[in-house]
Design an enzyme around this catalytic site. Structure first.
Site, PDB file in Angstrom:
ATOM      1  N   LYS A  88       0.846  -1.199   0.000  1.00 19.46           N
ATOM      2  CA  LYS A  88       0.000   0.000   0.000  1.00 19.46           C
ATOM      3  C   LYS A  88       0.879   1.246   0.000  1.00 19.46           C
ATOM      4  CE  LYS A  88      -3.863   2.122   2.535  1.00 19.46           C
ATOM      5  NZ  LYS A  88      -4.749   2.008   3.717  1.00 19.46           N
ATOM      6  N   SER A 163      -9.509   2.288   2.751  1.00 21.74           N
ATOM      7  CA  SER A 163      -8.509   3.015   2.002  1.00 21.74           C
ATOM      8  C   SER A 163      -7.436   2.137   1.358  1.00 21.74           C
ATOM      9  CB  SER A 163      -7.819   4.042   2.910  1.00 21.74           C
ATOM     10  OG  SER A 163      -7.093   3.407   3.947  1.00 21.74           O
ATOM     11  N   SER A 187     -10.378  -0.051   6.724  1.00 25.86           N
ATOM     12  CA  SER A 187      -9.657   0.155   5.461  1.00 25.86           C
ATOM     13  C   SER A 187      -8.975  -1.070   4.892  1.00 25.86           C
ATOM     14  CB  SER A 187      -8.631   1.282   5.628  1.00 25.86           C
ATOM     15  OG  SER A 187      -9.275   2.519   5.735  1.00 25.86           O
TER      16      SER A 187
END
Length: 476
Positions: A88, A163, A187
């Site tokens: 990420k 996210s 997330s």
């Protein structure tokens, strides 16, 4: 590639990370070949899915060649040695910049890696690229000023969730078996549920978080994977204290239990909120299948606490709003308007308001802890709905003007960031719109292994979810 078995793309997309790692260690599979498969599948889905902020093919190939040479020399670093993964883009990776979904992020390469990333690299995994995230990870969708809209691999017109948007999308698409994520309100679990993957939010601090966040008492690091056993492998390789995250010293695993039969509470409408009918029609049979499979005492349970929306809003709005206030004042025109709007909203909170929220948080945590004194685990839907429009912040008819629009449609995820408990989502079927539905297992603080034990059992009962159809195939 003499001596190695060559997988085709579908064999690779169906394999777990642990299976790939086992075959690498046995000398059957080449890490270079696996990296090429991962890079090819990831590139094939771009830019349609927009899962990657950046791919690093040459870097990945070089590392894969090193991992292959290590196996030939008799060195296997871990059960995931040579396995392709993605990171990420809010986590640091030594030698690379972190875009964090923001045009304000500098292009300066990081000098050291975040603990989760560093430990996975040390374990011999091969990072193929960095996955998209909304700006500074502030919301539950995959839309950012820096990278645009990330889309769902099962239907690119739909939302990836966030996210950890690109991580959910790339694992759901089958490009990599494992991606890193962070979860401060859902997330990891939101995109995993929307994209048909497994998403683990360990106990707060179990996997150290560094650099720290403006909401550090909500923020967890965890993996998105194809298989529950892969999530356990990642946790085992990355858990443990790191002085850069003092919270990582609080979450050490408990000692062995008493050996009595597991007691599991089935929560069909968490916090009194029923899921959409098409979600319920998938979750209810999944729960019934677990009961029929036995192995534990199951009983219907209702949670004794109200949804803690005001508590989460107070913590999130003040943390993000004040934490990024100076950045927003200087760069508002280049930033997500929703994030910029949190600054004035945060300033409206008094110190007394904030402490009232902390008091309410303590009461909520006590109520949930009481439930888990009686029940060893809770099982419930992960999301009350399936993925909605890719470019929307809320589903049609939702609360677009709320202070935090994304928490209005995530009532089953953010409460367990308030408590810091471990939770994992795994696929349990498909709704009538053809999109994945997730089942969530929640456990007491530090009982991550107990949560994963039941999730493995559930996966064995329900069956693993397939990767999404390849876009190239769906267009032909």
């Amino acid at each position: 590639m003499s001596g190695y078995v060559e997988l085709d793309a579908e064999e690779y997309r169906a394999a777990s990370g642990l299976e790939l790692g086992r075959r690498v260690a046995a000398g059957e599979l080449s890490p270079v070949h696996l990296a090429e498969l991962a890079l090819g599948l990831a590139a094939e889905a771009e830019p349609a899915l927009n899962a990657y902020a950046v791919l690093h093919p040459e870097r990945a190939r070089a590392v894969a060649a090193e991992r292959e040479a290590e196996v030939r020399a008799g060195r296997v670093r871990s059960p995931l040695h040579g396995v392709p993964i993605a990171v990420k883009d809010n986590m640091l990776e030594a030698g690379l910049p972190a875009g964090k979904g923001s045009r304000t992020s500098p292009e300066t390469p990081a000098t050291e890696s975040s603990p989760m990333v560093g430990r996975l690299v040390d374990a011999g995994t091969v990072v193929i690229g960095r996955t998209t995230t909304p700006e500074l990870g502030w919301k539950g969708t995959g839309i950012s000023p820096r990278t645009g809209v990330t889309r769902n691999p099962w239907d690119p017109t739909r939302n990836s969730g966030g996210s950890s948007a690109g991580s959910g999308t790339t694992v759901g698409s089958g490009a990599v078996p494992i991606a890193t994520g962070t979860d401060a309100g859902g997330s990891v679990r939101i995109p995993a549920a929307f994209c048909g993957a497994v998403g683990l939010k360990p106990t707060l601090g179990a996997i150290p978080v560094w650099p720290g966040t403006v909401n550090e008492n909500l923020s967890h690091a965890g993996p998105i994977t194809r298989d529950v056993r892969d999530a356990r492998a990642v946790l085992d390789l990355t858990r443990g204290p790191d002085a850069r995250d003092p919270q990582s010293y609080w979450s050490r695993p408990p000692g062995p239990g008493g050996g009595r039969r597991l007691r599991v509470g089935l929560v069909r409408a968490p916090f009194g909120i029923a899921p959409e009918a098409q979600v319920g029609r998938v979750v209810d049979p999944a729960l019934d299948a677990l009961v029929a499979a036995g192995g534990a005492e199951y009983r219907e349970v209702e949670l004794p606490a109200a949804l803690p929306r005001a508590v989460f809003e107070a913590l999130w709005v003040t943390g993000r709003g004040l934490g990024f206030r100076d950045l927003a004042r200087e760069h508002a025109a280049d930033m997500d308007p929703g994030l910029v709007r949190l600054g004035p909203l945060a300033e409206a909170y008094s110190l007394a308001d904030y402490y009232e929220a902390l008091t309410a948080r303590r009461a909520f945590n006590a109520a949930l802890a009481g439930v888990l004194d009686e029940w060893d685990l809770l099982v419930m839907p992960t999301m009350p709905l399936t993925a909605f429009a890719a470019d929307a912040e809320v589903p049609e008819g939702g609360e677009a003007d709320a202070p935090l629009p994304w928490i209005t449609w995530t009532p089953y995820t953010y409460p367990f960031n308030i408590t810091g408990q471990p939770a994992v989502t795994l696929p349990c079927g498909f709704a009538t719109d053809g999109l994945p539905v997730g089942l969530q297992v929640v456990g007491p603080w530090a009982h991550d292994d107990r949560v994963l034990d039941l999730a493995v059992h559930a996966q064995d009962v329900l069956g693993p979810a397939p990767a999404a159809p390849r876009l190239r195939e769906s267009r032909s």
